[in-house]
Each structure stands twice: as C-alpha cells, then as structure tokens.
Design a protein around this motif. Structure first.
Motif, PDB file in Angstrom:
ATOM      1  N   ARG A  97      69.636 -25.668  -4.908  1.00 20.07           N
ATOM      2  CA  ARG A  97      69.875 -25.951  -6.895  1.00 20.07           C
ATOM      3  C   ARG A  97      69.138 -26.577  -7.359  1.00 20.07           C
ATOM      4  O   ARG A  97      68.008 -26.888  -8.351  1.00 20.07           O
ATOM      5  N   ILE A  98      68.942 -27.684  -7.286  1.00 21.91           N
ATOM      6  CA  ILE A  98      68.222 -29.601  -7.288  1.00 21.91           C
ATOM      7  C   ILE A  98      66.968 -28.350  -7.681  1.00 21.91           C
ATOM      8  O   ILE A  98      65.940 -28.809  -8.317  1.00 21.91           O
ATOM      9  N   ARG A  99      66.005 -28.803  -6.677  1.00 20.22           N
ATOM     10  CA  ARG A  99      64.994 -28.110  -6.655  1.00 20.22           C
ATOM     11  C   ARG A  99      64.593 -26.910  -7.600  1.00 20.22           C
ATOM     12  O   ARG A  99      63.311 -27.081  -7.863  1.00 20.22           O
ATOM     13  N   ALA A 100      65.611 -25.893  -7.464  1.00 22.04           N
ATOM     14  CA  ALA A 100      64.405 -25.215  -8.348  1.00 22.04           C
ATOM     15  C   ALA A 100      64.903 -25.294  -9.861  1.00 22.04           C
ATOM     16  O   ALA A 100      64.164 -24.687 -11.198  1.00 22.04           O
ATOM     17  N   GLU A 101      66.040 -26.121 -10.289  1.00 24.81           N
ATOM     18  CA  GLU A 101      66.036 -26.545 -11.505  1.00 24.81           C
ATOM     19  C   GLU A 101      64.929 -27.351 -12.057  1.00 24.81           C
ATOM     20  O   GLU A 101      64.510 -27.711 -13.333  1.00 24.81           O
ATOM     21  N   ALA A 102      64.355 -28.088 -11.272  1.00 23.71           N
ATOM     22  CA  ALA A 102      63.210 -28.764 -11.124  1.00 23.71           C
ATOM     23  C   ALA A 102      61.830 -28.109 -11.528  1.00 23.71           C
ATOM     24  O   ALA A 102      61.877 -27.987 -12.812  1.00 23.71           O
ATOM     25  N   GLU A 103      62.151 -26.897 -10.772  1.00 23.44           N
ATOM     26  CA  GLU A 103      60.306 -26.306 -11.442  1.00 23.44           C
ATOM     27  C   GLU A 103      61.245 -25.642 -12.835  1.00 23.44           C
ATOM     28  O   GLU A 103      60.056 -25.301 -13.404  1.00 23.44           O
ATOM     29  N   GLU A 104      62.327 -24.758 -13.091  1.00 24.07           N
ATOM     30  CA  GLU A 104      62.830 -24.214 -14.615  1.00 24.07           C
ATOM     31  C   GLU A 104      62.476 -25.016 -15.661  1.00 24.07           C
ATOM     32  O   GLU A 104      61.992 -24.679 -16.788  1.00 24.07           O
ATOM     33  N   GLU A 105      62.574 -26.063 -15.648  1.00 21.66           N
ATOM     34  CA  GLU A 105      62.909 -26.905 -16.194  1.00 21.66           C
ATOM     35  C   GLU A 105      61.714 -27.881 -16.553  1.00 21.66           C
ATOM     36  O   GLU A 105      61.621 -28.219 -17.912  1.00 21.66           O
ATOM     37  N   SER A 106      61.176 -28.921 -15.660  1.00 25.51           N
ATOM     38  CA  SER A 106      60.386 -29.218 -15.852  1.00 25.51           C
ATOM     39  C   SER A 106      58.566 -28.746 -15.372  1.00 25.51           C
ATOM     40  O   SER A 106      57.661 -29.103 -15.957  1.00 25.51           O
ATOM     41  N   GLY A 107      58.705 -27.647 -14.717  1.00 27.73           N
ATOM     42  CA  GLY A 107      57.973 -27.242 -14.056  1.00 27.73           C
ATOM     43  C   GLY A 107      56.924 -28.040 -12.824  1.00 27.73           C
ATOM     44  O   GLY A 107      55.936 -27.473 -11.936  1.00 27.73           O
ATOM     45  N   TYR A 137      57.609 -38.044  -7.909  1.00 30.89           N
ATOM     46  CA  TYR A 137      56.024 -36.351  -8.580  1.00 30.89           C
ATOM     47  C   TYR A 137      55.180 -37.643  -7.610  1.00 30.89           C
ATOM     48  O   TYR A 137      54.812 -38.678  -8.272  1.00 30.89           O
ATOM     49  N   GLU A 138      54.319 -36.591  -7.973  1.00 31.63           N
ATOM     50  CA  GLU A 138      53.095 -36.633  -8.151  1.00 31.63           C
ATOM     51  C   GLU A 138      52.111 -35.868  -9.371  1.00 31.63           C
ATOM     52  O   GLU A 138      52.937 -34.365  -9.220  1.00 31.63           O
ATOM     53  N   PRO A 139      51.198 -36.077 -10.124  1.00 30.31           N
ATOM     54  CA  PRO A 139      50.977 -35.168 -11.014  1.00 30.31           C
ATOM     55  C   PRO A 139      50.150 -33.974 -10.606  1.00 30.31           C
ATOM     56  O   PRO A 139      50.237 -32.183 -11.238  1.00 30.31           O
ATOM     57  N   GLY A 140      49.777 -33.106  -9.528  1.00 28.79           N
ATOM     58  CA  GLY A 140      49.475 -32.172  -9.167  1.00 28.79           C
ATOM     59  C   GLY A 140      50.660 -31.416  -8.117  1.00 28.79           C
ATOM     60  O   GLY A 140      50.529 -30.479  -7.981  1.00 28.79           O
ATOM     61  N   MET A 141      51.586 -31.992  -8.336  1.00 27.08           N
ATOM     62  CA  MET A 141      52.816 -31.354  -7.422  1.00 27.08           C
ATOM     63  C   MET A 141      53.974 -30.682  -9.369  1.00 27.08           C
ATOM     64  O   MET A 141      54.967 -29.423  -9.321  1.00 27.08           O
ATOM     65  N   ARG A 142      52.869 -30.333 -10.757  1.00 24.23           N
ATOM     66  CA  ARG A 142      53.152 -29.636 -11.542  1.00 24.23           C
ATOM     67  C   ARG A 142      52.616 -28.083 -11.147  1.00 24.23           C
ATOM     68  O   ARG A 142      51.442 -27.974 -11.110  1.00 24.23           O
ATOM     69  N   ILE A 143      53.284 -27.212 -11.628  1.00 29.26           N
ATOM     70  CA  ILE A 143      52.840 -26.058 -10.772  1.00 29.26           C
ATOM     71  C   ILE A 143      53.319 -24.914 -12.211  1.00 29.26           C
ATOM     72  O   ILE A 143      52.704 -23.729 -12.060  1.00 29.26           O
ATOM     73  N   GLY A 144      53.694 -25.497 -13.239  1.00 31.83           N
ATOM     74  CA  GLY A 144      54.333 -24.639 -14.373  1.00 31.83           C
ATOM     75  C   GLY A 144      54.519 -25.269 -15.364  1.00 31.83           C
ATOM     76  O   GLY A 144      54.211 -26.940 -15.363  1.00 31.83           O
ATOM     77  N   ASP A 155      65.969 -23.881 -23.735  1.00 30.47           N
ATOM     78  CA  ASP A 155      64.622 -23.879 -25.236  1.00 30.47           C
ATOM     79  C   ASP A 155      64.198 -25.614 -24.352  1.00 30.47           C
ATOM     80  O   ASP A 155      64.228 -26.216 -25.418  1.00 30.47           O
ATOM     81  N   ILE A 156      63.484 -25.864 -23.656  1.00 27.27           N
ATOM     82  CA  ILE A 156      63.117 -27.511 -22.684  1.00 27.27           C
ATOM     83  C   ILE A 156      61.707 -28.038 -23.261  1.00 27.27           C
ATOM     84  O   ILE A 156      60.988 -27.127 -23.162  1.00 27.27           O
ATOM     85  N   GLU A 157      61.549 -29.668 -23.665  1.00 24.23           N
ATOM     86  CA  GLU A 157      60.336 -29.903 -23.698  1.00 24.23           C
ATOM     87  C   GLU A 157      60.793 -30.733 -23.476  1.00 24.23           C
ATOM     88  O   GLU A 157      61.389 -31.520 -22.692  1.00 24.23           O
ATOM     89  N   VAL A 158      59.631 -30.647 -21.850  1.00 28.60           N
ATOM     90  CA  VAL A 158      59.379 -31.970 -20.480  1.00 28.60           C
ATOM     91  C   VAL A 158      58.463 -32.720 -21.076  1.00 28.60           C
ATOM     92  O   VAL A 158      58.043 -33.463 -22.147  1.00 28.60           O
TER      93      VAL A 158
END
Length: 193
Positions: A97-107, A137-144, A155-158
């Motif tokens: 679940r935490i992997r999915a939340e990280a992608e949804e909330e932070s990209g 994390y590294e900058p290249g791990m941002r996928i969204g 309505d989340i700000e990263v």
C-alpha cells in the motif's frame, strides 16, 4: 491475567458507519485491586494505515506533502497540513500500500521502503495502527506529478525540503502532524546523523 479475563462487554451501539465505524461500548473492567468498574468508551475504527518518509541522503532532502485536513481546520488551524505520505491499508499489506500511496501522492516510485516501526496514534479513541516506513529516493524515481486522487478528494502539493528545514518546521509549528514528526525525528537520529 490477560485483558480478556479483565473485561466484560455489556453493550455495543453503532453510532456511525460512514468514513469509518464509530461505536460506543459499555463494559465492566476489573481494576488492579480486583474490583469491577463499569466504564463507557467510544471507539473509531477506520482500519490500519501506512506512512513513508522518502529521503535523499546525499542531498540531505526529504519529500513531504501539503494538503487540507477538515478535522484540523475545525480544531482551529487555518492552514494546510504538512505531512509525510500516508494512506489507509484498504486490505493490502503495508509494504504494498505504501508504494501505491507514494506514487499517487508524490509521483515517486519508491524501490525499497523499509519498515522502521508501528504505532497506535491515539489509543484512547482510535483503533488505527500506523506502519512507519523510510525509503531512499533519487530525482530519476519521479514518474509523475503526484497530487493524489481527485475521486478521493485529494488535492496534494509535493514538497522537497532539506532535512534541517523540515526539522525547524517542527520547532516553529509549521509541521504539527504526529506521524510526520515521528518520521522526521527517526530520520534525524538514524539516517542524517
């Protein structure tokens, strides 16, 4: 003597079953002196949760999010909450679940979240147990872009912040969320030494 030997539930009433389940329970509790005492408590059950603090050790940065929290607003805080990424388990394993939340909330797509502890956040009223993670994390791990899920009202700000700034935000009150404070302090003691 176990807890089940010391409690006799007399009555349970459902008060609400909307976002979570709110019940009031009357029970007899056997005190340490052996006497029975009748007590009544409300409990709010919305399931378990997981939270993660992504960190970049080389750059001394962390990822947090900022969002509106209605209960906090009603409680007197007229600003958005700065928090660690988190979400309800919804029947999934905390690690999944935490992997999915990280992608949804932070990209960010986190590779190896590492569980560091778990805690009941308000054991006098909530059944919720939170599983706490940290993850490099590294900058290249941002996928969204992140931002959360609109259909969940998110309505989340990263925010990407230096760890020292995030810690200072605890001291000056800009960060007032318990799970976030706990993860930042863990990071200060165990990661960014």
């Amino acid at each position: 003597m176990s807890i089940s030997d010391r409690i006799r539930v007399k009555d349970v009433r459902l008060l609400s079953d909307h976002y979570g389940t709110l019940k009031t329970t009357t029970f007899d509790w056997r005190r340490a002196d052996g006497e029975w005492q009748t007590q009544s408590r409300e409990t709010y059950d919305r399931g378990g949760a997981a939270t993660v603090l992504p960190y970049n050790l080389a750059q001394r940065m962390v990822i947090l999010i900022k969002q509106f929290r209605y209960p906090v607003y009603v409680g007197g805080r007229d600003e958005l909450m700065i928090e660690a990424i988190a979400g309800m388990l919804d029947g999934e394993a905390p690690e999944v679940r935490i992997r999915a939340e990280a992608e949804e909330e932070s990209g960010y797509r986190l590779r190896d979240p590492r569980k560091v502890f778990e805690a009941f956040m308000s054991p006098g009223a909530l059944t919720e147990k939170i599983h706490f993670f940290v993850s490099e994390y590294e900058p290249g791990m941002r996928i969204g872009l992140g931002g959360g899920l609109i259909h969940e009202g998110e309505d989340i700000e990263v925010l990407e912040l230096p760890i020292d700034e995030a810690l200072a935000m605890i001291a000056d009150g800009r960060i007032a969320d318990a799970k976030t404070i706990m993860l930042l302090q863990y990071a200060a003691l165990n990661i960014f030494r």
